[in-house]
Design a protein around this motif. Structure first.
Motif, PDB file in Angstrom:
ATOM      1  N   VAL A   1      11.548   8.986   3.701  1.00 27.24           N
ATOM      2  CA  VAL A   1      10.704   8.277   4.665  1.00 27.24           C
ATOM      3  C   VAL A   1      11.575   7.782   5.814  1.00 27.24           C
ATOM      4  CG1 VAL A   1       9.132   6.338   5.030  1.00 27.24           C
ATOM      5  CG2 VAL A   1       9.104   7.579   2.862  1.00 27.24           C
ATOM      6  N   PRO A   2      11.302   8.187   7.056  1.00 28.70           N
ATOM      7  CA  PRO A   2      12.107   7.692   8.181  1.00 28.70           C
ATOM      8  C   PRO A   2      11.983   6.181   8.320  1.00 28.70           C
ATOM      9  CG  PRO A   2      10.748   9.572   8.850  1.00 28.70           C
ATOM     10  CD  PRO A   2      10.275   9.150   7.492  1.00 28.70           C
ATOM     11  N   PRO A   3      13.007   5.530   8.824  1.00 31.01           N
ATOM     12  CA  PRO A   3      12.941   4.068   8.964  1.00 31.01           C
ATOM     13  C   PRO A   3      11.778   3.585   9.821  1.00 31.01           C
ATOM     14  CG  PRO A   3      15.203   4.835   9.205  1.00 31.01           C
ATOM     15  CD  PRO A   3      14.349   6.060   9.164  1.00 31.01           C
ATOM     16  N   ASP A   4      11.393   4.377  10.857  1.00 32.51           N
ATOM     17  CA  ASP A   4      10.290   3.916  11.699  1.00 32.51           C
ATOM     18  C   ASP A   4       8.935   4.077  11.017  1.00 32.51           C
ATOM     19  OD1 ASP A   4       9.886   6.709  11.964  1.00 32.51           O
ATOM     20  OD2 ASP A   4      11.127   6.742  13.755  1.00 32.51           O
ATOM     21  N   ASP A   5       8.911   4.658   9.812  1.00 34.02           N
ATOM     22  CA  ASP A   5       7.657   4.850   9.077  1.00 34.02           C
ATOM     23  C   ASP A   5       7.588   3.960   7.839  1.00 34.02           C
ATOM     24  OD1 ASP A   5       5.190   6.115   8.958  1.00 34.02           O
ATOM     25  OD2 ASP A   5       5.903   7.717   7.659  1.00 34.02           O
ATOM     26  N   LEU A   6       8.528   3.042   7.679  1.00 34.12           N
ATOM     27  CA  LEU A   6       8.553   2.200   6.485  1.00 34.12           C
ATOM     28  C   LEU A   6       7.294   1.338   6.321  1.00 34.12           C
ATOM     29  CD1 LEU A   6      12.280   0.995   6.295  1.00 34.12           C
ATOM     30  CD2 LEU A   6      11.099   2.605   4.797  1.00 34.12           C
ATOM     31  N   PRO A   7       6.737   0.756   7.398  1.00 37.06           N
ATOM     32  CA  PRO A   7       5.529  -0.057   7.177  1.00 37.06           C
ATOM     33  C   PRO A   7       4.398   0.719   6.511  1.00 37.06           C
ATOM     34  CG  PRO A   7       6.445  -0.504   9.354  1.00 37.06           C
ATOM     35  CD  PRO A   7       7.192   0.678   8.795  1.00 37.06           C
ATOM     36  N   ARG A   8       4.259   1.990   6.869  1.00 36.52           N
ATOM     37  CA  ARG A   8       3.191   2.778   6.255  1.00 36.52           C
ATOM     38  C   ARG A   8       3.424   2.948   4.760  1.00 36.52           C
ATOM     39  NH1 ARG A   8       3.169   7.144   4.057  1.00 36.52           N
ATOM     40  NH2 ARG A   8       5.273   7.584   4.806  1.00 36.52           N
ATOM     41  N   LEU A   9       4.670   3.268   4.376  1.00 35.49           N
ATOM     42  CA  LEU A   9       4.951   3.473   2.959  1.00 35.49           C
ATOM     43  C   LEU A   9       4.757   2.181   2.167  1.00 35.49           C
ATOM     44  CD1 LEU A   9       5.983   5.323   0.674  1.00 35.49           C
ATOM     45  CD2 LEU A   9       8.221   4.322   1.080  1.00 35.49           C
ATOM     46  N   VAL A  10       5.200   1.061   2.715  1.00 34.38           N
ATOM     47  CA  VAL A  10       5.045  -0.205   1.998  1.00 34.38           C
ATOM     48  C   VAL A  10       3.563  -0.530   1.816  1.00 34.38           C
ATOM     49  CG1 VAL A  10       5.445  -2.689   2.167  1.00 34.38           C
ATOM     50  CG2 VAL A  10       7.298  -1.096   2.676  1.00 34.38           C
ATOM     51  N   ARG A  11       2.742  -0.247   2.829  1.00 29.68           N
ATOM     52  CA  ARG A  11       1.297  -0.436   2.674  1.00 29.68           C
ATOM     53  C   ARG A  11       0.769   0.446   1.535  1.00 29.68           C
ATOM     54  NH1 ARG A  11      -1.693   2.426   7.073  1.00 29.68           N
ATOM     55  NH2 ARG A  11      -1.210   4.116   5.644  1.00 29.68           N
ATOM     56  N   GLU A  12       1.209   1.704   1.476  1.00 31.88           N
ATOM     57  CA  GLU A  12       0.762   2.608   0.417  1.00 31.88           C
ATOM     58  C   GLU A  12       1.175   2.094  -0.961  1.00 31.88           C
ATOM     59  OE1 GLU A  12       2.154   6.534   1.150  1.00 31.88           O
ATOM     60  OE2 GLU A  12       0.915   6.835   2.931  1.00 31.88           O
ATOM     61  N   LEU A  13       2.389   1.565  -1.068  1.00 31.27           N
ATOM     62  CA  LEU A  13       2.852   1.062  -2.358  1.00 31.27           C
ATOM     63  C   LEU A  13       2.068  -0.179  -2.774  1.00 31.27           C
ATOM     64  CD1 LEU A  13       6.701   1.547  -1.913  1.00 31.27           C
ATOM     65  CD2 LEU A  13       5.150   2.917  -3.325  1.00 31.27           C
ATOM     66  N   ARG A  14       1.769  -1.058  -1.832  1.00 33.28           N
ATOM     67  CA  ARG A  14       0.943  -2.228  -2.169  1.00 33.28           C
ATOM     68  C   ARG A  14      -0.457  -1.789  -2.604  1.00 33.28           C
ATOM     69  NH1 ARG A  14       2.694  -5.113   3.358  1.00 33.28           N
ATOM     70  NH2 ARG A  14       4.629  -6.139   2.717  1.00 33.28           N
ATOM     71  N   HIS A  15      -0.991  -0.781  -1.918  1.00 31.29           N
ATOM     72  CA  HIS A  15      -2.304  -0.264  -2.291  1.00 31.29           C
ATOM     73  C   HIS A  15      -2.266   0.350  -3.690  1.00 31.29           C
ATOM     74  CE1 HIS A  15      -6.248   1.615  -1.778  1.00 31.29           C
ATOM     75  NE2 HIS A  15      -5.708   2.744  -2.205  1.00 31.29           N
ATOM     76  N   GLU A  16      -1.191   1.075  -3.968  1.00 31.80           N
ATOM     77  CA  GLU A  16      -1.025   1.679  -5.299  1.00 31.80           C
ATOM     78  C   GLU A  16      -0.985   0.608  -6.378  1.00 31.80           C
ATOM     79  OE1 GLU A  16       2.772   3.632  -7.390  1.00 31.80           O
ATOM     80  OE2 GLU A  16       2.055   4.808  -5.665  1.00 31.80           O
ATOM     81  N   ALA A  17      -0.320  -0.520  -6.087  1.00 32.68           N
ATOM     82  CA  ALA A  17      -0.269  -1.621  -7.057  1.00 32.68           C
ATOM     83  C   ALA A  17      -1.658  -2.191  -7.296  1.00 32.68           C
ATOM     84  CB  ALA A  17       0.687  -2.708  -6.568  1.00 32.68           C
ATOM     85  N   GLN A  18      -2.451  -2.340  -6.214  1.00 32.48           N
ATOM     86  CA  GLN A  18      -3.792  -2.899  -6.371  1.00 32.48           C
ATOM     87  C   GLN A  18      -4.725  -1.938  -7.101  1.00 32.48           C
ATOM     88  OE1 GLN A  18      -4.820  -6.052  -5.562  1.00 32.48           O
ATOM     89  NE2 GLN A  18      -2.623  -6.381  -5.208  1.00 32.48           N
ATOM     90  N   GLU A  19      -4.447  -0.647  -7.005  1.00 32.87           N
ATOM     91  CA  GLU A  19      -5.269   0.342  -7.710  1.00 32.87           C
ATOM     92  C   GLU A  19      -5.018   0.339  -9.212  1.00 32.87           C
ATOM     93  OE1 GLU A  19      -6.667   4.284  -5.402  1.00 32.87           O
ATOM     94  OE2 GLU A  19      -4.519   4.105  -5.751  1.00 32.87           O
ATOM     95  N   SER A  20      -3.857  -0.138  -9.627  1.00 30.18           N
ATOM     96  CA  SER A  20      -3.497  -0.087 -11.042  1.00 30.18           C
ATOM     97  C   SER A  20      -4.324  -1.096 -11.846  1.00 30.18           C
ATOM     98  CB  SER A  20      -2.005  -0.360 -11.224  1.00 30.18           C
ATOM     99  OG  SER A  20      -1.683  -1.678 -10.812  1.00 30.18           O
ATOM    100  N   GLU A  21      -4.378  -0.906 -13.146  1.00 31.31           N
ATOM    101  CA  GLU A  21      -5.158  -1.801 -14.002  1.00 31.31           C
ATOM    102  C   GLU A  21      -4.569  -3.203 -14.039  1.00 31.31           C
ATOM    103  OE1 GLU A  21      -5.854  -0.264 -17.870  1.00 31.31           O
ATOM    104  OE2 GLU A  21      -6.843   1.569 -17.151  1.00 31.31           O
ATOM    105  N   ARG A  22      -3.254  -3.317 -13.956  1.00 28.74           N
ATOM    106  CA  ARG A  22      -2.590  -4.626 -13.970  1.00 28.74           C
ATOM    107  C   ARG A  22      -1.671  -4.730 -12.759  1.00 28.74           C
ATOM    108  NH1 ARG A  22      -2.590  -2.723 -19.215  1.00 28.74           N
ATOM    109  NH2 ARG A  22      -3.681  -4.047 -20.740  1.00 28.74           N
ATOM    110  N   PRO A  23      -2.224  -5.104 -11.606  1.00 30.50           N
ATOM    111  CA  PRO A  23      -1.403  -5.140 -10.374  1.00 30.50           C
ATOM    112  C   PRO A  23      -0.152  -5.991 -10.501  1.00 30.50           C
ATOM    113  CG  PRO A  23      -3.732  -5.377  -9.859  1.00 30.50           C
ATOM    114  CD  PRO A  23      -3.626  -5.442 -11.347  1.00 30.50           C
ATOM    115  N   SER A  24      -0.228  -7.097 -11.219  1.00 33.55           N
ATOM    116  CA  SER A  24       0.937  -7.987 -11.299  1.00 33.55           C
ATOM    117  C   SER A  24       2.091  -7.368 -12.072  1.00 33.55           C
ATOM    118  CB  SER A  24       0.540  -9.316 -11.944  1.00 33.55           C
ATOM    119  OG  SER A  24       0.083  -9.100 -13.274  1.00 33.55           O
ATOM    120  N   GLU A  25       1.809  -6.296 -12.869  1.00 35.29           N
ATOM    121  CA  GLU A  25       2.867  -5.638 -13.625  1.00 35.29           C
ATOM    122  C   GLU A  25       3.404  -4.399 -12.911  1.00 35.29           C
ATOM    123  OE1 GLU A  25       1.474  -4.812 -17.532  1.00 35.29           O
ATOM    124  OE2 GLU A  25       0.834  -6.878 -17.921  1.00 35.29           O
TER     125      GLU A  25
END
Length: 598
Positions: free
Chosen positions: A532-556
Motif C-alpha cells: 500500500v503506498p503511503p499516500d493511500d494509507l487512510p483508505r487501508l486503515v478505513r478498510e481495516l476498521r470496517h473489517e473489524a466492525q464486520e467481525s462477530e467480536r469487533p473488540s477482539e
C-alpha cells in the motif's frame, strides 16, 4: 524499392481451401484474417520474399470473435519452427490518419499472382469506423484494386513500409455484369487497424509505438491485467479514470481490465496537464482489487512510471478539516472549526463553541454537512487537527448517534494530525522533505516499536530523521505516558509522515512472547501495508476498521481501534506557505488543555 521479408502467403487445404495473406510479427507468429483460416486447424505459410525458405507449417493458435461477418476478423498462426527473418514494424498509432494521411499500399495474393501484388489505396476521409473498429479503404485510378486474395494482407505506409492494419474485405464492382447495371460501381475495402488488432491479440500492444506510455510499460501493464479477476466493472473504472475530460465510452463495452486499459492507452489523448487517464485507471484498479498480487504489481508499475518521468496520480482525497482546541469561554468548553479543502484551498469554516459532553455529536453533524458538499470525484478524508496531548483520543469512534450503525472511522477515512507540528515551520519543512522521498513508493515499510524493547527517544529520532529513510514508525501501544509519548514526539520532530498505533495498550505477560498483543499487531500491520503506498494509507486503515466492525467480536479483532496519524502536505497544505510543496524538495496555536475531551 523496399524489401518486405515478412509478407506471407497463407493457404489451407480441404473442401474450403483458401488463399490469403499474412504478416510475420515475431519469429513464430503470423497475423491473418479469421476468415482466411475458417474451419482449418492447420495452414501452410510461405514467406514469398524469402524464396530460399521452404514452405512452413503453422497451427491456428487464436481466432477473433468473427462469426461469418462483423468484428474480430483476425487470427494468429504459430509456425512449427521459428524463422530468422526480420518481422514487420508497426507505424505509430494514429500517425497515419487524419487530413494529412500518407499514401497507403496493401499487399496480397489475388488469383494468378502467387508472388504477390500491391494496391495503392487511401482511407476514406472523415474517420468513420464501421462497427466501431473497421476503416474503409478506397482505390482510385489505374492499377490493382483490392480483391480476393488480399484478405489478411498488410496495409502499410508507402513511404516507410510500416504496418497500420490488415485488409479484411474487398469489393470491386467496376466491371459489372449486365444484370448489375443499376448498382453503383465501387472499389472499396475494409481494414482492421493495428490498435483494434491489439484488442484481440493483446501481445501486439507492446509492438505498437505511440501509446500513452512506453512499449515496455505497455507490456508490463498487459501482463498484470490480462486474465486478472474483475474487481469492478471495467467500464465504470474507465469512466472514473477519464473523469471530467469528456471522453466518450469505448464503442464496444470492455469485457476485461485489459480491454479498458488498452482503449485508454491507444485512443485517449493525454490531457493538457496532469497524468494520463491510464495511470488513474491503474490506480483505481489497484484500489478496487484489495490486498494481493494485482494491487502490489500495479503499485510497482505506477512507481516505474514515476522513474520514467510520468506524472502519476495519487489517491484523490476530498478532505474535511476538523480543528479542536480549548476555548476561552470557560472550563470544559471547546472551540471547533470544520471546513472542506479543495486543491489546497481552505473553504469557509463553520465554527462553534461547545461543552465537552456535546462535542462528538456536534462534530459529527458538522462533518455530515460538509461531506454533503464534496464533489464526487474523490474520497472523503476526515482530518482531525488536535493538540498533541489529545492525539490519543478515539475520534475515529466518535459520534455514535441514534440511527448510526458504526463508528465514524469505519464509514470514512479518518486521520489525526498534530497542531504543534503544523505550527512549527521548520518541522513542517522536514515533513515535506520526507514526503518528497516517499512519493511513488509502491508499498509502505514500517519501523516497528514493540512494547518489549522500545528504543530511547534520542536514538529513535536519529533513526527516523534522514529524508531518504522511508520506514514509518508503528508503535506497539498508544502514545500516552512512557515510553510511547516521548517516542511519538521524536517521530513528529523527525518529520514522520505517518505514525500508527493501537488504541489499547498491551496488557500481556511479556515473559511469553506469544501472548504479546503488540507483537501480533505489528506483524499483521506490516503484512497489510507492504503493498500500500503511503499516500493511500487512510483508505487501508478505513478498510481495516470496517473489517473489524464486520467481525462477530469487533473488540477482539487485531485492527480494532487502529489509529493513523497521517499528514500529507499536498492534501493539507502548510499554514506557512501559499504553495503546496517545498521548493527545495529533491523529488518532483492553542495551548494544550489538561482536560481532554471524552
Amino acid at each position: 524499392m523496399r524489401d518486405v521479408p515478412w509478407l506471407a502467403r497463407i493457404t489451407t487445404d480441404g473442401p474450403g481451401a483458401t488463399t490469403g495473406a499474412g504478416v510475420l510479427v515475431t519469429d513464430r507468429w503470423v497475423l491473418t484474417c479469421a476468415h482466411v483460416v475458417a474451419g482449418a486447424e492447420r495452414a501452410a505459410v510461405r514467406l514469398v520474399n524469402r524464396p530460399a525458405l521452404p514452405e512452413l507449417g503453422a497451427t491456428v493458435l487464436r481466432r477473433g470473435p468473427w462469426q461469418g461477418e462483423g468484428t474480430g476478423d483476425v487470427a494468429v498462426l504459430a509456425l512449427d519452427e521459428p524463422v530468422s527473418v526480420e518481422p514487420a514494424r508497426f507505424a505509430p498509432l494514429h500517425g497515419w490518419s487524419g487530413l494529412r494521411a500518407p499514401q497507403l499500399a496493401a499487399y496480397g495474393f489475388p488469383a494468378g499472382h502467387d508472388g504477390g501484388l500491391s494496391s495503392e489505396i487511401r482511407l476514406t476521409r472523415g474517420g468513420f469506423r464501421i462497427a466501431g473498429e473497421l476503416l474503409q479503404l478506397e482505390h482510385e485510378g489505374t492499377g490493382m484494386p483490392l480483391s480476393p486474395g488480399f484478405s489478411g494482407g498488410p496495409v502499410v505506409i508507402a513511404a516507410t513500409g510500416e504496418v497500420v492494419g490488415l485488409v479484411t474485405a474487398a469489393q470491386d464492382t467496376l466491371w459489372r455484369g449486365p444484370g448489375e447495371r443499376g448498382r453503383p460501381a465501387v472499389r472499396l475495402g475494409h481494414m482492421l487497424p493495428a490498435e483494434a488488432l491489439a484488442r484481440y491479440v493483446p501481445e501486439l500492444a507492446e509492438l505498437l509505438p505511440g501509446a500513452a506510455v512506453l512499449p515496455e510499460a505497455v507490456g508490463e501493464l498487459r501482463r498484470l491485467l490480462a486474465g486478472a479477476r474483475l474487481p469492478a466493472d471495467p467500464l465504470e473504472l474507465y469512466r472514473a479514470a477519464v473523469g471530467a475530460l469528456g471522453c466518450p465510452d469505448p464503442p464496444q463495452r470492455p469485457d476485461s481490465l485489459w480491454a479498458a486499459a488498452w482503449y485508454l492507452l491507444a485512443e485517449v489523448p493525454a490531457p493538457p496537464e496532469g497524468p494520463h487517464p491510464v495511470l488513474e485507471f491503474a490506480a483505481r484498479v489497484a484500489e478496487a482489487a484489495g490486498p494481493g498480487a494485482l494491487r502490489q504489481g500495479l503499485h510497482s508499475w505506477l512507481a516505474g512510471q514515476v522513474h520514467r518521468g510520468a506524472s502519476v496520480p495519487v489517491a484523490r482525497w476530498r478532505p474535511v478539516l476538523v480543528e479542536i482546541a480549548p476555548s476561552g469561554a470557560g472550563p470544559g468548553m471547546f472551540h471547533v472549526t470544520v471546513a472542506t479543502i479543495r486543491d489546497g484551498v481552505l473553504g469557509e469554516p463553520h465554527a462553534g463553541t461547545v461543552p465537552r459532553p456535546r462535542l462528538p455529536g456536534f462534530v459529527r453533524d458538522r462533518i455530515d454537512r460538509e461531506i454533503g458538499q464534496l464533489d464526487s470525484d474523490g474520497t472523503e478524508l476526515i482530518i482531525f487537527a488536535l493538540p498533541r496531548k489529545w492525539l490519543t483520543q478515539p475520534v475515529h469512534s466518535w459520534a455514535r448517534r441514534r440511527g448510526d450503525f458504526g463508528p465514524l472511522g469505519a464509514d470514512h477515512a479518518v486521520v489525526v494530525v498534530d497542531q504543534q507540528r503544523r505550527a512549527a515551520p521548520a518541522e513542517r519543512r522536514q515533513l515535506e522533505l520526507k514526503w518528497s522521498a516517499l512519493r511513488g513508493s509502491p508499498g509502505t515499510e514500517l519501523h516497528p516499536v514493540p512494547c518489549t524493547d522500545p528504543p530511547d527517544s534520542r536514538r529513535f529520532y536519529h533513526q527516523l530523521r534522514p529524508p531518504e529513510r522511508r520506514a514509518l514508525p508503528a508503535l506497539g501501544g498508544p502514545p500516552k505516558g512512557l515510553p510511547y509519548e516521548e517516542l511519538l514526539a521524536a517521530a513528529l520532530k523527525a518529520g514522520a509522515p505517518a505514525v500508527l498505533w493501537p488504541e489499547r495498550p498491551c496488557a500481556a505477560d511479556h515473559t511469553r512472547a506469544e501472548t504479546c498483543r503488540s507483537a501480533g499487531f505489528l506483524a499483521r500491520l506490516a503484512e497489510e501495508l507492504s503493498d500500500v503506498p503511503p499516500d493511500d494509507l487512510p483508505r487501508l486503515v478505513r478498510e481495516l476498521r470496517h473489517e473489524a466492525q464486520e467481525s462477530e467480536r469487533p473488540s477482539e479483532h487485531w485492527a480494532d481501534g487502529l489509529v493513523l496519524l497521517w499528514e500529507d502536505p499536498e492534501v493539507l497544505p502548510s499554514p506557512h506557505r501559499p504553495y503546496r510543496v517545498v521548493p527545495t524538495a529533491r523529488h518532483s496555536d492553542h495551548p494544550p488543555s489538561d482536560q481532554p475531551p471524552p
